[in-house]
Design a protein around this motif. Sequence first.
Motif, mmCIF file in Angstrom:
data_model
loop_
_atom_site.group_PDB
_atom_site.id
_atom_site.type_symbol
_atom_site.label_atom_id
_atom_site.label_comp_id
_atom_site.label_asym_id
_atom_site.label_seq_id
_atom_site.Cartn_x
_atom_site.Cartn_y
_atom_site.Cartn_z
ATOM 1 N N GLY A 83 0.813 -1.210 0.000
ATOM 2 C CA GLY A 83 0.000 0.000 0.000
ATOM 3 C C GLY A 83 0.847 1.261 0.000
ATOM 4 N N ALA A 84 1.818 1.338 -0.884
ATOM 5 C CA ALA A 84 2.714 2.499 -0.915
ATOM 6 C C ALA A 84 1.908 3.800 -0.946
ATOM 7 C CB ALA A 84 3.628 2.426 -2.132
ATOM 8 N N TYR A 85 2.348 4.756 -0.140
ATOM 9 C CA TYR A 85 1.677 6.041 -0.017
ATOM 10 C C TYR A 85 2.705 7.134 -0.258
ATOM 11 C CZ TYR A 85 -0.902 9.855 2.334
ATOM 12 O OH TYR A 85 -1.536 11.028 2.643
ATOM 13 N N ASP A 86 2.584 7.829 -1.374
ATOM 14 C CA ASP A 86 3.504 8.905 -1.721
ATOM 15 C C ASP A 86 3.052 10.170 -1.002
ATOM 16 O OD1 ASP A 86 4.887 11.007 -2.890
ATOM 17 O OD2 ASP A 86 4.726 10.220 -4.925
ATOM 18 N N ALA A 104 -8.110 -0.066 -3.248
ATOM 19 C CA ALA A 104 -7.335 0.923 -2.493
ATOM 20 C C ALA A 104 -7.358 2.291 -3.171
ATOM 21 C CB ALA A 104 -5.898 0.459 -2.344
ATOM 22 N N GLU A 105 -7.669 3.319 -2.385
ATOM 23 C CA GLU A 105 -7.616 4.686 -2.903
ATOM 24 C C GLU A 105 -6.195 5.078 -3.299
ATOM 25 O OE1 GLU A 105 -10.780 4.796 0.450
ATOM 26 O OE2 GLU A 105 -8.889 3.764 0.012
ATOM 27 N N THR A 106 -5.232 4.392 -2.744
ATOM 28 C CA THR A 106 -3.828 4.725 -2.964
ATOM 29 C C THR A 106 -3.161 3.874 -4.037
ATOM 30 O OG1 THR A 106 -3.280 3.202 -1.180
ATOM 31 C CG2 THR A 106 -3.496 5.533 -0.598
ATOM 32 N N ILE A 107 -3.921 3.080 -4.762
ATOM 33 C CA ILE A 107 -3.307 2.196 -5.751
ATOM 34 C C ILE A 107 -2.539 2.988 -6.804
ATOM 35 C CG2 ILE A 107 -5.342 2.070 -7.254
ATOM 36 C CD1 ILE A 107 -4.618 -0.907 -7.727
ATOM 37 N N LYS A 108 -2.922 4.233 -7.012
ATOM 38 C CA LYS A 108 -2.236 5.047 -8.023
ATOM 39 C C LYS A 108 -0.754 5.202 -7.716
ATOM 40 C CE LYS A 108 -2.796 9.796 -6.275
ATOM 41 N NZ LYS A 108 -3.141 11.181 -6.671
ATOM 42 N N PHE A 109 -0.372 5.165 -6.453
ATOM 43 C CA PHE A 109 1.036 5.312 -6.105
ATOM 44 C C PHE A 109 1.829 4.064 -6.483
ATOM 45 C CE2 PHE A 109 -0.970 8.049 -2.650
ATOM 46 C CZ PHE A 109 -0.817 9.211 -3.385
#
Length: 340
Positions: A172-175, A288-293
Amino acid sequence: MFNLRNSLISTAFFCALSLSAGAAEPLSVAQGANVVGSQKVTFINGTIKMAGNLYLPPAYDSSQKYPAIVVAHPWGGVKEQTAGLYAQQLARKGFVTLAFDASHYGESGGEPRDLEAPIDRVQDIRSAVGFLKTLPQVDANRIGSMGVCAGGSYALHESQTDPRVKAVASVGAYDIGDATRTGITGIPVTAKDRQKLLQSTYGQLDKEAAGAPALVQSLLPPLSTINSDSPSFLREATQYYLTPRGAHPNAKNRFVVTSPALHVDYYPLEHMDLVSPRPVLLISGDRAETIKFSQAAYATAKQPKELYVIPGASHFDLYDKPQYVTPAVEKLAEFFGKSL
């Protein structure tokens, strides 16, 4: 006065967990001195004394050397939460693992407390890798790194210029840079929002330049203020970090309000190509809302690389829901087993 709760990026700061009714009990970091051969350790990061939990495989043999993995925690978290869970699970798969408190957090040193400085977080991982190399039970040529949420992004960034890291992974990487500049799915940040944030931040920095102390505020609002209309990130963060489910006394739910000034110009994923030919694994949930990262990191990385998407999982499910953590750990163990 700066007020994090009034900013549209406020709910994008924390990565947390939501459990549905009837779901399996969440996994947690087991306690006790003999859990997977756990031991408290300290190591030096410049002038800062760092605190960590080292985990050994169940069938640990002191005459052998083992592959090792550094595990970095999310923004505002501590080693006893989800990072510790992944470290313990991977130790059970045969690795020596290290979950540690970032500088400014938990039992580690660093002032001011609760400062989220990306460059410090990257240096924390660098020092943790160096510490593992000194241990007699670790094969110094078989060290990897990973992290959860912001810790994942920091691990990806650190590995770009650290050849000692033979393989790197994120869950779940979060930039934190891009999230501050543009937001995440469902919580956009406009140019106007960004300017308001910077004006408030630098207004506080001016006060501190004149002698005022660092200003610290709550990162998450009280549970009593959350309702069904609150953004999902905020609901889920409070359900994890502010309840017995994920709360820990060393995670203070605070942040230094000038931290975002250090986030706006942070670009951790632009040079993922530098990791190659070392392998990269990016794990995310398809909800995941964060999949874009993870997708952005995959796009800029070179082979060997893999984006592993877990069906049905949100970003927050990957913290401790067993039906999602288990396949994530299996994939991590497979990846590091082949790469280290």
